[in-house]
Every structure is written in C-alpha cells, then in structure tokens.
Enzyme design. Structure first.
Site, short mmCIF file in Angstrom:
data_model
loop_
_atom_site.label_atom_id
_atom_site.label_comp_id
_atom_site.label_asym_id
_atom_site.label_seq_id
_atom_site.Cartn_x
_atom_site.Cartn_y
_atom_site.Cartn_z
N ASN A 1 0.80 -1.22 0.00
CA ASN A 1 0.00 0.00 0.00
C ASN A 1 0.83 1.27 0.00
OD1 ASN A 1 -1.27 2.11 2.30
ND2 ASN A 1 -2.61 1.61 0.57
N ASP B 1 -0.28 -6.87 4.47
CA ASP B 1 -0.65 -5.75 5.33
C ASP B 1 -1.66 -4.83 4.64
OD1 ASP B 1 -0.01 -4.10 7.77
OD2 ASP B 1 0.53 -2.66 6.21
N GLU C 1 -4.49 -8.83 6.46
CA GLU C 1 -5.13 -8.00 7.46
C GLU C 1 -6.15 -7.07 6.81
OE1 GLU C 1 -3.50 -4.45 10.31
OE2 GLU C 1 -3.58 -4.29 8.13
#
Length: 614
Positions: free
Chosen positions: A170, A320, A366
């Site tokens: 990200n 993540d 996640e």
C-alpha cells in the site's frame, strides 16, 4: 498493521540476558516436516517481530546509523538488535510450541531514519517493525544478510516449519532526514543540512514531530520515488490521512498501484543510484532482473516481492493493509508467487526438504476489523487470491493492556461449524489470534486455560511471540503503551533444554519446560501439530464436555481423529472417533489407554487430548 503517524548455525551466542544453546538439526532422512501431515486450515502460526526476538549477530546492530537509544535516551521506537541469526538459534524452542509456520515481520530494507513517535512526538521512531519500506529488493542490514536469511528459512523447513513473510504494497516509508542525506533527495526548511544531527529544542516546546523537512511541491523531491510512483505533498498531491485505496493512510506516501494496467513507470532515481553499487550481502539475487525496465507500479511491486519466494522458498505471505490495495493487485502477487515457489522447488530438490512439499503457496491478510467470511461473500479468495484473513473477533481494536476475549466451548462449536469439515476446506479460511502488535497483549490470570481454549480452536490460529511466556507490555520503556506491545522477548530460564523439548514431538515429547504455563502451551501446540483434525476437522459433541474431531484427505492418505475432553473425568466415551482395541495416548498427560466397549478409563483433572498412539 494499524498505522499511526508517527552458514549453518549449530551454536549461536545470543544477546545479553539470553542463554545460548546447541541447535538440533535433523538428518536428511528424518525431516519432521515429511512425517507429519500439514494443512493450512490447522496451522499454528507464530508471529515474530524479528528485531524484538533474539540478537544472534551484534555486528549488524548499528546498521545505517540506527542507535539502540535515541538522542533523548529512549528505546521505544529504536531497533533492539534482533535478527535472523538470533531467530535461527531459537527454532528448536519455537518448534517445541507445536508451531507449524512462522510469520516474520517484513525483512525488506526500511527507511534509514526516523519519524516523530507517539502523539506528542516524544521519541525517534524507526521502522523496526518492517512497515516503512525503502527497497523491496534488498534485505534490511539490521536483520542480517541474504545468507543468514537463507539459513533461517532452510533451518525452519528442516523442522517442518513453513515461513510466512509480511508484505506491504500500500505505501512506502516516510521521507526522513537520514534518507534525504543518504540518497540526496528532497529539501529542508531554512536550508537545514539533512546530514546534520537534528535535536529538538525542548525549551521551545519543539518535538521530534517538528523536523525541518519541507514537503511542499518542489523538483528536489523528484529524486525520491517521483510523482508517477507515489502520492505525496512534494509532488503537488496532498498526502493526509485519507482512508481509501487512492489516498494516503496515516500520512504515508501511497503507491499508485490501484490498476495493474496503469501506465508503465521507470525505476525511481534514488533506486537507480543505489543499485549502481552492488551490495552482495543484502541484494536479493532473484530480484536483480526487476531492477530495470518499465512496468506499472503494481507489477514492479509484485515482481519484487515474488522474487523473495523464488530466492528463498518462502511458503506464504501475510499481507498488510489489504483493503487499501485492489483485489486484482493482490491476485497478481499471488499468481507470481505460486509460479515462483514452483520454480524454487524444482531448483532446490535435495537441498531443502520443503522442495518436496506439495501444499500450495499461502496468502493471508489484514483487513482491519474482519471476523469471518467462510463462504467468501466479499470475494477476497476468488478475486484477491487469499486463502484466509486474520480474525479480529477475540481481540478487537484498542491499544490496551488486556482487552482480549478467551474462546469458550460455544466458540468452538461456532467456529467448527464455519471452518471444520471431515473432507475438503472452506472457500476462505481464517487466522484467529488473542494477542497482536496493534491491539493488545492477552494476559489473563489463567494463561494455562488460554493455551487450552485458544490452542484447540477450530480453524487456523496465530500466536504472538511471548503469548506462551506472558511477555509483558513494558510501555515502550514507560512512555508508549502501543510500542510496549512489541517488547523484547522474555525467554524461559530453562531454554537451554529446547533441543530436548523439540526432539520427539512427531510422536510424543518426553520433555517440556519446567515453567508450568509454558509446558501447557507446548503440549497443546504439539497435539495440534500432530493432528490436522484439531483445526481443520469436523467437530462432534459426544457429551460430558467431550468432542470428537475428524478430518480426512484421501489424496494425502489422511484419516485423522482426536477426542478432546475438558475438565475432570474417570471415563470418556470415544466410540464416535475410535474403535474398540485402539491404543490411545494422551498428549497432555503422556499416558496410554485402550478403548474398551467404546470408552477409555482415565484419570483426567484438567484436559485430555486423545490421539492414536504413535
């Protein structure tokens, strides 16, 4: 991660305060990984923040000029010395917990410098946790070398332990003065020299948040990632705290990777210059072909990360901030990683036991606040390539000392209904935890009960390092509760015996820690390790606090059955699981029993873990 601003090792001496011990390496014809059946739906994953676990090579502690204590004397946000040499030295201990997979914090090279830590910017906050990537194609020198990481993965595989690597697509790390100095990009306020030491003026109320970095639009930032790669103020694109795919999360520069078919980009200037000088100790060989050419940002990231799989035989990724990256992007990463693992297995036949494993590349992730979706209604499996997602139910959001919920028998029933099957598996699995680096450490009065009720949960589970030893939240040295959840590992005093604890777990251990609570974690974990029915199997309530779990996989010749009994008992009906005459062993007490008239005569006070004698 919840983001907020801010060579064969046979004997390894570890950091002060830890004991050294000789590591047991199985011979090539007796790998435990080949002897024990493995199913990801039954996995017992051990999450380690590598920097906070064990220091095996003190020579790498000051890499990139990172100190153990910052300029104010704090250690809440600094690197503490843990590395892959240290982690390798503890593999027998980890194996004794019945661990079948290790999730390690991201090993990619991180931002060299720091940001202001905590809400008041009280301390220097470095990327010890692995979430501020600088170079995806190089291992962070604080954590070790390519050879040390390869040794860790190989030694884990020898013990039948899969390796999961944390990956972040990200965002990049923040711009820091140290990186601006090392790579000559960006600009500062009042022409401050980024290579000079910056110490806040406490008398003027200045904090470490108030660094002299000028992030306004200016061509000097073009030498960093560049406007084609990230959203950032220096490129005329405000980078705030937008909670979306195309926005900056917690002010972190956001990679422009929303569409894998976006226009092709060139390698950023700072990386071109960095890569012009070879660093054989830390460069990932399989990634070198992807240090040139043009691709979309999403394609570069996916190829860089899949290179770690091709180079080391990584068995899976923990992803993540999943919901801030498109499913198509994650699926590309999965496809490339599957091919990379196949390539690694062909190249490493006879060199690493994992080359003979047949379980597919695994991806979990996640999605903040996620609990359950076994039918994959949100399409994270079908469109994102995920095999499971992390389950927040037993420890929801909240940085507190003790906010966890311990599973009970009703939870076993509920989770077994979602994730337990006699044959086959669910569309989207789960990974349940009770402690986390981002919520809280679960520290109840009766941690033996936590080991039993959590350790025997249907579906896959994730321990956080130190759950088994009640590692304390040290409040980051007294100044930050969140950093305290990532305190240094507190190993048991008798860890010198770890090779004995791990010596016979494929049958039934003869030795456990003298620490009463830790020994329960070991017994429960090892029982789970031997029996895929514990997490993956269908559960049947057979009365009197007893449960039969059954799992079958004809392709792997698995027909596994266990009976779990809670509380005291003199006799347990096991007829649903075991035929008369079957000799059973109790993974908790170590005693043996024979099934007579559908039952076993037993003296159980706490729990009985019945399995076929090995």
């Amino acid at each position: 991660m919840k983001l907020r601003t801010a060579a064969l090792v046979l004997a390894v001496s570890v950091a002060a305060g830890s004991l050294a011990y000789k590591s047991t390496v199985p011979s090539n014809d007796s790998y435990e990984g080949a002897e024990l059946p493995f199913e990801w739906n039954n996995a017992n994953v051990y999450f380690v923040i590598t920097d906070r676990y064990a220091n095996g090579n003190p020579n790498n502690d000051d890499s990139y000029g990172r100190p153990y204590k910052d300029d104010s004397g704090y250690t809440a946000g600094t690197f503490h010395g843990g590395d892959f040499a240290g982690l390798t030295s503890k593999l027998d201990y980890i194996r004794s917990l019945g661990v079948s997979a290790i999730w390690v914090s991201s090993p990619v090279e991180q931002s060299h410098g720091w940001v202001g830590g905590g809400p008041m910017g009280l301390y220097q906050y470095y990327a010890y946790h692995g979430y501020y990537a600088l170079d995806f194609t190089s291992i962070d020198a604080n954590l070790g070398t390519v050879d040390e990481f390869r040794t860790f993965v190989n030694e884990a595989h020898k013990r039948g332990i899969r390796v999961l690597m944390d990956v972040v697509m990200n965002h990049s790390g923040y711009a820091t003065l140290k990186d601006m100095c090392d790579f000559n990009f960006g600009r500062t306020k009042d022409n401050f020299d980024p290579c000079a030491k910056f110490i806040p003026d406490a008398a003027a109320g200045q904090s470490y948040h108030d660094k002299p970095i000028d992030a306004t639009e200016n061509e000097s930032w073009n030498r960093w990632w560049g406007k084609d790669w990230i959203r950032f103020d220096g490129y005329g694109q405000t980078c705030g705290a937008d909670d979306s795919i195309d926005g900056c999360l917690a002010y972190l520069p956001d990679f422009k990777n929303s569409n894998i078919n976006e226009p092709k980009v060139s390698i950023p200037v700072f990386l071109q210059e960095k890569w012009s000088k070879a660093d054989k100790a830390h460069d990932i060989p399989a990634a070198l072909p992807y240090r040139k050419g043009e691709m979309s940002v999403a394609e570069f990231e996916a190829h860089w990360l899949a290179s770690w799989v091709e180079e080391f035989g990584i068995d899976g990724f923990r992803c993540d901030t999943v919901k801030y990256v498109t499913k198509e992007n994650w699926n590309l990463l999965k496809e490339l990683s599957v091919k990379a693992l196949e390539k690694w297995r062909v190249a490493n036949k006879g060199k690493d036991p994992a080359a003979d494993w047949t379980d597919p590349f695994y991806m979990t992730g996640e999605v903040w606040g996620f609990t359950n979706d076994p039918d994959d209604k949100n399409e994270y499996a079908s469109k994102g390539g995920f095999d499971s997602l992390i389950d927040f139910y037993f420890n929801p959001d909240g940085v507190n000392l003790n906010t966890c919920i311990l599973p009970d028998k009703d939870d076993w029933v509920r989770y077994a209904n979602m994730y337990g099957k006699e044959e086959g598996k669910v569309a989207l699995g789960n990974l349940t935890y009770i402690s986390s680096h981002d919520t809280s450490l679960c520290r109840k009065k009766n941690m033996e009960n936590a080991a039993i009720m959590f350790g025997l949960m249907p579906g896959a589970i994730q321990m956080f390092y130190g759950d088994e030893t009640s590692r304390e939240n040290d409040k980051g040295g007294g100044i930050d509760l969140e950093q305290g959840m990532r305190s240094d590992m507190n190993f048991p005093s008798d860890i010198i015996n770890a090779d004995k604890w791990a010596a016979n777990i494929q049958k039934l251990s003869q030795d456990y820690s003298s620490n009463k609570v830790l020994s329960v974690w070991q017994k429960v974990g090892q029982f789970r390790l031997r029996n895929p029915a514990v997490g993956a199997g269908a559960q049947y309530d057979i009365g009197a606090n007893s449960f039969c779990r059954i799992y079958k996989d004809s392709s792997k010749k698995i027909d596994n059955r266990v009976v779990i009994h809670l509380g005291a008992s003199d006799k347990i009906n096991v007829s649903k699981c075991f035929a008369d005459g079957t000799v059973l062993q109790d993974g908790y007490s170590g005693k043996e029993y024979r099934v007579i008239n559908g039952s076993v005569e037993i003296k159980s006070e706490t729990v009985a873990l019945l399995e076929v004698k090995r």
